[in-house]
Design a protein around this motif. Structure first.
Motif, PDB file in Angstrom:
ATOM      1  N   ALA A 151       0.850  -1.195   0.000  1.00 37.57           N
ATOM      2  CA  ALA A 151       0.000   0.000   0.000  1.00 37.57           C
ATOM      3  C   ALA A 151       0.881   1.239   0.000  1.00 37.57           C
ATOM      4  O   ALA A 151       2.107   1.161   0.144  1.00 37.57           O
ATOM      5  N   MET A 152       0.255   2.395  -0.149  1.00 37.20           N
ATOM      6  CA  MET A 152       0.971   3.666  -0.147  1.00 37.20           C
ATOM      7  C   MET A 152       0.449   4.483   1.034  1.00 37.20           C
ATOM      8  O   MET A 152      -0.748   4.786   1.116  1.00 37.20           O
ATOM      9  N   GLY A 153       1.354   4.821   1.943  1.00 31.52           N
ATOM     10  CA  GLY A 153       1.007   5.645   3.090  1.00 31.52           C
ATOM     11  C   GLY A 153       1.291   7.102   2.812  1.00 31.52           C
ATOM     12  O   GLY A 153       1.745   7.471   1.721  1.00 31.52           O
ATOM     13  N   SER A 154       1.069   7.949   3.798  1.00 26.51           N
ATOM     14  CA  SER A 154       1.295   9.389   3.619  1.00 26.51           C
ATOM     15  C   SER A 154       2.771   9.724   3.440  1.00 26.51           C
ATOM     16  O   SER A 154       3.100  10.765   2.887  1.00 26.51           O
ATOM     17  N   GLN A 155       3.667   8.806   3.887  1.00 25.91           N
ATOM     18  CA  GLN A 155       5.097   9.077   3.772  1.00 25.91           C
ATOM     19  C   GLN A 155       5.805   8.030   2.914  1.00 25.91           C
ATOM     20  O   GLN A 155       7.000   7.807   3.069  1.00 25.91           O
ATOM     21  N   GLY A 156       5.057   7.368   2.038  1.00 29.61           N
ATOM     22  CA  GLY A 156       5.683   6.408   1.137  1.00 29.61           C
ATOM     23  C   GLY A 156       5.071   5.019   1.240  1.00 29.61           C
ATOM     24  O   GLY A 156       4.031   4.830   1.856  1.00 29.61           O
ATOM     25  N   PRO A 157       5.745   4.040   0.623  1.00 25.37           N
ATOM     26  CA  PRO A 157       5.200   2.683   0.582  1.00 25.37           C
ATOM     27  C   PRO A 157       5.167   2.039   1.969  1.00 25.37           C
ATOM     28  O   PRO A 157       6.057   2.253   2.792  1.00 25.37           O
ATOM     29  N   VAL A 158       4.108   1.263   2.217  1.00 29.04           N
ATOM     30  CA  VAL A 158       3.937   0.524   3.469  1.00 29.04           C
ATOM     31  C   VAL A 158       3.423  -0.878   3.157  1.00 29.04           C
ATOM     32  O   VAL A 158       2.966  -1.149   2.038  1.00 29.04           O
ATOM     33  N   LYS A 159       3.525  -1.740   4.123  1.00 28.08           N
ATOM     34  CA  LYS A 159       2.938  -3.071   4.061  1.00 28.08           C
ATOM     35  C   LYS A 159       1.784  -3.099   5.057  1.00 28.08           C
ATOM     36  O   LYS A 159       1.902  -2.597   6.181  1.00 28.08           O
ATOM     37  N   ILE A 160       0.677  -3.697   4.643  1.00 28.90           N
ATOM     38  CA  ILE A 160      -0.446  -3.925   5.541  1.00 28.90           C
ATOM     39  C   ILE A 160      -0.542  -5.429   5.741  1.00 28.90           C
ATOM     40  O   ILE A 160      -0.665  -6.184   4.772  1.00 28.90           O
ATOM     41  N   LEU A 161      -0.463  -5.850   6.983  1.00 23.27           N
ATOM     42  CA  LEU A 161      -0.589  -7.264   7.315  1.00 23.27           C
ATOM     43  C   LEU A 161      -1.940  -7.475   7.981  1.00 23.27           C
ATOM     44  O   LEU A 161      -2.270  -6.798   8.958  1.00 23.27           O
ATOM     45  N   LEU A 162      -2.726  -8.379   7.433  1.00 22.44           N
ATOM     46  CA  LEU A 162      -4.021  -8.726   8.012  1.00 22.44           C
ATOM     47  C   LEU A 162      -3.891 -10.087   8.676  1.00 22.44           C
ATOM     48  O   LEU A 162      -3.535 -11.072   8.029  1.00 22.44           O
ATOM     49  N   ILE A 163      -4.197 -10.152   9.960  1.00 27.49           N
ATOM     50  CA  ILE A 163      -4.066 -11.377  10.742  1.00 27.49           C
ATOM     51  C   ILE A 163      -5.426 -11.697  11.359  1.00 27.49           C
ATOM     52  O   ILE A 163      -5.981 -10.874  12.088  1.00 27.49           O
ATOM     53  N   VAL A 164      -5.952 -12.866  11.062  1.00 28.15           N
ATOM     54  CA  VAL A 164      -7.200 -13.314  11.675  1.00 28.15           C
ATOM     55  C   VAL A 164      -6.820 -14.222  12.835  1.00 28.15           C
ATOM     56  O   VAL A 164      -6.075 -15.189  12.663  1.00 28.15           O
ATOM     57  N   ALA A 165      -7.321 -13.885  14.031  1.00 28.47           N
ATOM     58  CA  ALA A 165      -6.908 -14.640  15.216  1.00 28.47           C
ATOM     59  C   ALA A 165      -8.055 -14.758  16.212  1.00 28.47           C
ATOM     60  O   ALA A 165      -8.974 -13.931  16.232  1.00 28.47           O
ATOM     61  N   LYS A 166      -7.972 -15.776  17.052  1.00 27.28           N
ATOM     62  CA  LYS A 166      -8.920 -15.917  18.152  1.00 27.28           C
ATOM     63  C   LYS A 166      -8.639 -14.817  19.165  1.00 27.28           C
ATOM     64  O   LYS A 166      -7.484 -14.444  19.399  1.00 27.28           O
ATOM     65  N   ARG A 167      -9.712 -14.298  19.764  1.00 28.40           N
ATOM     66  CA  ARG A 167      -9.556 -13.186  20.707  1.00 28.40           C
ATOM     67  C   ARG A 167      -8.620 -13.522  21.854  1.00 28.40           C
ATOM     68  O   ARG A 167      -7.881 -12.666  22.329  1.00 28.40           O
ATOM     69  N   LYS A 168      -8.652 -14.769  22.312  1.00 29.49           N
ATOM     70  CA  LYS A 168      -7.816 -15.126  23.459  1.00 29.49           C
ATOM     71  C   LYS A 168      -6.329 -15.140  23.117  1.00 29.49           C
ATOM     72  O   LYS A 168      -5.494 -15.139  24.008  1.00 29.49           O
ATOM     73  N   ASN A 169      -5.983 -15.101  21.818  1.00 32.93           N
ATOM     74  CA  ASN A 169      -4.578 -15.105  21.401  1.00 32.93           C
ATOM     75  C   ASN A 169      -4.043 -13.725  21.037  1.00 32.93           C
ATOM     76  O   ASN A 169      -2.887 -13.596  20.640  1.00 32.93           O
ATOM     77  N   ILE A 170      -4.863 -12.700  21.144  1.00 35.88           N
ATOM     78  CA  ILE A 170      -4.486 -11.354  20.709  1.00 35.88           C
ATOM     79  C   ILE A 170      -3.218 -10.862  21.420  1.00 35.88           C
ATOM     80  O   ILE A 170      -2.308 -10.334  20.783  1.00 35.88           O
ATOM     81  N   ALA A 171      -3.139 -11.041  22.731  1.00 34.18           N
ATOM     82  CA  ALA A 171      -1.985 -10.525  23.483  1.00 34.18           C
ATOM     83  C   ALA A 171      -0.680 -11.146  22.997  1.00 34.18           C
ATOM     84  O   ALA A 171       0.322 -10.432  22.816  1.00 34.18           O
ATOM     85  N   SER A 172      -0.667 -12.446  22.770  1.00 33.10           N
ATOM     86  CA  SER A 172       0.576 -13.095  22.319  1.00 33.10           C
ATOM     87  C   SER A 172       0.953 -12.647  20.899  1.00 33.10           C
ATOM     88  O   SER A 172       2.140 -12.510  20.588  1.00 33.10           O
ATOM     89  N   ILE A 173      -0.033 -12.395  20.065  1.00 32.67           N
ATOM     90  CA  ILE A 173       0.244 -11.921  18.702  1.00 32.67           C
ATOM     91  C   ILE A 173       0.830 -10.510  18.745  1.00 32.67           C
ATOM     92  O   ILE A 173       1.792 -10.202  18.035  1.00 32.67           O
ATOM     93  N   LEU A 174       0.280  -9.671  19.591  1.00 30.62           N
ATOM     94  CA  LEU A 174       0.804  -8.307  19.712  1.00 30.62           C
ATOM     95  C   LEU A 174       2.231  -8.307  20.261  1.00 30.62           C
ATOM     96  O   LEU A 174       3.034  -7.444  19.902  1.00 30.62           O
ATOM     97  N   GLU A 175       2.567  -9.269  21.109  1.00 27.42           N
ATOM     98  CA  GLU A 175       3.947  -9.398  21.584  1.00 27.42           C
ATOM     99  C   GLU A 175       4.890  -9.686  20.415  1.00 27.42           C
ATOM    100  O   GLU A 175       5.979  -9.109  20.335  1.00 27.42           O
ATOM    101  N   ILE A 176       4.468 -10.573  19.515  1.00 26.02           N
ATOM    102  CA  ILE A 176       5.291 -10.904  18.341  1.00 26.02           C
ATOM    103  C   ILE A 176       5.462  -9.670  17.458  1.00 26.02           C
ATOM    104  O   ILE A 176       6.566  -9.367  16.995  1.00 26.02           O
TER     105      ILE A 176
END
Length: 168
Positions: free
Chosen positions: A130-155
């Motif tokens: 994608a293109m952000g306001s300051q140049g090219p960016v990557k958008i990562l979409l991750i589908v996860a169970k709610r109970k795993n959100i904290a561990s994913i955010l740690e990664i």
């Protein structure tokens, strides 16, 4: 449960009865909150049972108030139980963490190591250029169970601490 003589005392009328009404109302509203959450999450088999118990408890609370219309503490207990029931229901739902969420990570850094770490956890990740306001960016979409959100955010924070993310 209580003797007839005790039920005629001021202690019962002004303390015990309001506490019982408070607890009944708290339980019935907690069940109502959970019933609505389960309904929205598609967990339908338990909903009729929860509804039955919820209404039975509500009837007990309301019938106690109707028998004691002169007692203002019963009204206060009923309203207080309602408020507490909402808080308890939300707390229980938060601990259950039912359902899935989408985490959207936006980063301007190279995302290959992050992708590998997420996929190593058996997570489905979609990468979008994608293109952000300051140049090219990557958008990562991750589908996860709610109970795993904290561990994913740690990664995510471990590999891309300065990344922007949202959770839906």
């Amino acid at each position: 449960m209580f003797s007839e003589a005790f039920m005629q005392t001021d202690l019962y009328s002004w303390v015990v009865l309001p506490v019982l009404i408070f607890l009944c109302r708290m339980c019935d509203v907690t069940l109502a909150t959970l019933r609505n959450i389960f309904l929205s999450r598609g967990v339908r088999k338990i909903i009729p049972i929860i509804g039955f118990v919820e209404v039975l408890i509500w009837l007990l609370a309301v019938s106690s108030i109707i028998k004691n219309l002169h007692n203002i503490m019963c009204y206060v207990a009923f309203a207080g139980g309602y408020s507490m029931g909402i808080l308890v229901g939300i707390s229980i739902e938060k601990r259950l963490a039912l359902g899935t969420q989408i985490i959207r990570v936006i980063t301007s850094r190279q995302s290959e190591k992050l992708l590998q770490a997420l996929r190593a956890q058996n997570l489905g990740v979609t990468e979008i250029d994608a293109m952000g306001s300051q140049g090219p960016v990557k958008i990562l979409l991750i589908v996860a169970k709610r109970k795993n959100i904290a561990s994913i955010l740690e990664i995510v924070n471990e590999h891309h601490g300065s990344s922007f993310f949202t959770i839906e």
